[in-house]
Motif scaffolding. Structure first.
Motif, PDB file in Angstrom:
ATOM      1  N   UNK A 161       0.843  -1.205   0.000  1.00  0.00           N
ATOM      2  CA  UNK A 161       0.000   0.000   0.000  1.00  0.00           C
ATOM      3  C   UNK A 161       0.875   1.251   0.000  1.00  0.00           C
ATOM      4  N   UNK A 162       0.480   2.236  -0.782  1.00  0.00           N
ATOM      5  CA  UNK A 162       1.172   3.519  -0.780  1.00  0.00           C
ATOM      6  C   UNK A 162       0.438   4.464   0.163  1.00  0.00           C
ATOM      7  N   UNK A 163       1.165   5.034   1.105  1.00  0.00           N
ATOM      8  CA  UNK A 163       0.599   5.972   2.062  1.00  0.00           C
ATOM      9  C   UNK A 163       0.721   7.375   1.485  1.00  0.00           C
ATOM     10  N   UNK A 164      -0.360   8.128   1.492  1.00  0.00           N
ATOM     11  CA  UNK A 164      -0.342   9.469   0.903  1.00  0.00           C
ATOM     12  C   UNK A 164      -1.035  10.452   1.846  1.00  0.00           C
ATOM     13  N   UNK A 165      -0.327  11.508   2.191  1.00  0.00           N
ATOM     14  CA  UNK A 165      -0.921  12.596   2.973  1.00  0.00           C
ATOM     15  C   UNK A 165      -0.569  13.921   2.327  1.00  0.00           C
ATOM     16  N   UNK A 166      -1.549  14.768   2.114  1.00  0.00           N
ATOM     17  CA  UNK A 166      -1.303  16.021   1.411  1.00  0.00           C
ATOM     18  C   UNK A 166      -1.577  17.261   2.239  1.00  0.00           C
ATOM     19  N   UNK A 167      -1.181  18.386   1.675  1.00  0.00           N
ATOM     20  CA  UNK A 167      -1.436  19.680   2.304  1.00  0.00           C
ATOM     21  C   UNK A 167      -2.937  19.915   2.435  1.00  0.00           C
ATOM     22  N   UNK A 168      -3.677  19.493   1.434  1.00  0.00           N
ATOM     23  CA  UNK A 168      -5.139  19.563   1.472  1.00  0.00           C
ATOM     24  C   UNK A 168      -5.688  18.364   0.706  1.00  0.00           C
ATOM     25  N   UNK A 169      -7.000  18.282   0.597  1.00  0.00           N
ATOM     26  CA  UNK A 169      -7.627  17.123  -0.042  1.00  0.00           C
ATOM     27  C   UNK A 169      -7.183  16.991  -1.490  1.00  0.00           C
ATOM     28  N   UNK A 170      -7.108  18.096  -2.217  1.00  0.00           N
ATOM     29  CA  UNK A 170      -6.734  18.013  -3.629  1.00  0.00           C
ATOM     30  C   UNK A 170      -5.301  17.518  -3.788  1.00  0.00           C
ATOM     31  N   UNK A 171      -4.400  17.979  -2.925  1.00  0.00           N
ATOM     32  CA  UNK A 171      -3.018  17.501  -2.978  1.00  0.00           C
ATOM     33  C   UNK A 171      -2.958  15.996  -2.750  1.00  0.00           C
ATOM     34  N   UNK A 172      -3.701  15.518  -1.753  1.00  0.00           N
ATOM     35  CA  UNK A 172      -3.738  14.082  -1.470  1.00  0.00           C
ATOM     36  C   UNK A 172      -4.303  13.314  -2.648  1.00  0.00           C
ATOM     37  N   UNK A 173      -5.374  13.820  -3.217  1.00  0.00           N
ATOM     38  CA  UNK A 173      -6.035  13.139  -4.326  1.00  0.00           C
ATOM     39  C   UNK A 173      -5.135  13.055  -5.552  1.00  0.00           C
ATOM     40  N   UNK A 174      -4.425  14.132  -5.863  1.00  0.00           N
ATOM     41  CA  UNK A 174      -3.547  14.125  -7.032  1.00  0.00           C
ATOM     42  C   UNK A 174      -2.396  13.132  -6.857  1.00  0.00           C
ATOM     43  N   UNK A 175      -1.809  13.112  -5.664  1.00  0.00           N
ATOM     44  CA  UNK A 175      -0.725  12.164  -5.408  1.00  0.00           C
ATOM     45  C   UNK A 175      -1.239  10.729  -5.463  1.00  0.00           C
ATOM     46  N   UNK A 176      -2.418  10.496  -4.917  1.00  0.00           N
ATOM     47  CA  UNK A 176      -2.995   9.148  -4.948  1.00  0.00           C
ATOM     48  C   UNK A 176      -3.248   8.700  -6.382  1.00  0.00           C
ATOM     49  N   UNK A 177      -3.707   9.615  -7.233  1.00  0.00           N
ATOM     50  CA  UNK A 177      -3.935   9.273  -8.644  1.00  0.00           C
ATOM     51  C   UNK A 177      -2.641   8.829  -9.317  1.00  0.00           C
ATOM     52  N   UNK A 178      -1.540   9.482  -8.981  1.00  0.00           N
ATOM     53  CA  UNK A 178      -0.261   9.079  -9.555  1.00  0.00           C
ATOM     54  C   UNK A 178       0.107   7.659  -9.122  1.00  0.00           C
ATOM     55  N   UNK A 179       0.027   7.382  -7.827  1.00  0.00           N
ATOM     56  CA  UNK A 179       0.471   6.079  -7.346  1.00  0.00           C
ATOM     57  C   UNK A 179      -0.467   4.955  -7.740  1.00  0.00           C
ATOM     58  N   UNK A 180      -1.706   5.286  -8.086  1.00  0.00           N
ATOM     59  CA  UNK A 180      -2.617   4.235  -8.579  1.00  0.00           C
ATOM     60  C   UNK A 180      -2.160   3.687  -9.926  1.00  0.00           C
ATOM     61  N   UNK A 181      -1.258   4.377 -10.591  1.00  0.00           N
ATOM     62  CA  UNK A 181      -0.711   3.870 -11.856  1.00  0.00           C
ATOM     63  C   UNK A 181       0.243   2.707 -11.633  1.00  0.00           C
ATOM     64  N   UNK A 182       0.722   2.534 -10.385  1.00  0.00           N
ATOM     65  CA  UNK A 182       1.652   1.435 -10.130  1.00  0.00           C
ATOM     66  C   UNK A 182       1.154   0.444  -9.081  1.00  0.00           C
TER      67      UNK A 182
END
Length: 205
Positions: A161-182
């Motif tokens: 599992x990739x753990x993702x925490x962002x500055x705000x919800x959009x930051x978290x969501x964008x990073x999660x979208x990237x890691x869902x590619x792998x």
């Protein structure tokens, strides 16, 4: 940013997933090896992946981040403990200053390095905002800790599992979208600090 064990294995995994990847490192000798398709350290499967990427989606290597435009900046540089027992964030601050000079509206910055809790908000964020760019509106910031074991990183990047925490919800969501590619499993936590804590707890374990 940073083509050691953490950065190079992730770069290869992202490139293998079809993304255009630029590998940035200040170690010119390391870059020369990589340009010859030679892994600078042993990691199971890394040599063969570099070779296959050469024909399908080669990584571009450079010591100068300003030579290539990017929308996502992933930082995987070291933060060793100094003689007084405190983390040395010199490399992280240097990379952050570089990114601050080149980030554009909409860019996403993701850190993978081990840092003290609060470093993203207290050290990294002020540097990124020094040119009147504002996090959460002009650019996005997330912490997604590296959690792989040396020797098995290429496999674990796909299955852990990739753990993702962002500055705000959009930051978290964008990073999660990237890691869902792998990988299929993403654990979104509620803040930069929670993700920083996960990294420290994993290292302690």
């Amino acid at each position: 940013y940073g083509l050691g064990f953490v950065g190079l294995t992730l770069a290869c995994t992202l490139a293998n997933a079809g993304l255009a990847v630029v590998g940035i490192d200040t170690d010119v000798e390391r870059l020369k090896l990589l340009e010859k398709n030679i892994a600078p350290f042993y990691e199971k499967g890394l040599d063969s992946m570099l070779y296959s990427l050469l024909a399908t989606n080669p990584i571009r290597y450079t010591p100068d981040a300003k030579k290539h435009e990017a929308n996502i900046h992933i930082v995987s540089v070291g933060s060793p403990i100094n003689a007084s027992g405190k983390p040395d964030l010199t490399a992280i601050e240097a990379v952050t200053n570089t990114i601050a000079e080149i980030i554009k509206n909409g860019d996403l910055i993701i850190f993978r390095s081990t840092v003290p809790i609060g470093a993203m908000r207290g050290v990294v964020l002020p540097i990124l905002e020094k040119n009147n760019m504002r996090c959460g509106s002009d650019f996005h910031l997330a912490f997604a800790p590296e959690r792989t074991v040396e020797g098995n990183a290429l496999e674990e990047l796909r299955i852990l599992p990739q753990i993702v925490g962002g500055f705000n919800h959009e930051s978290t969501n964008l990073a999660a979208r990237l890691f869902r590619k792998i990988t299929n499993v993403i654990v979104e936590v509620q803040s930069l600090e929670e993700a920083e804590m996960v990294k420290l707890m994993n290292n302690t374990y």
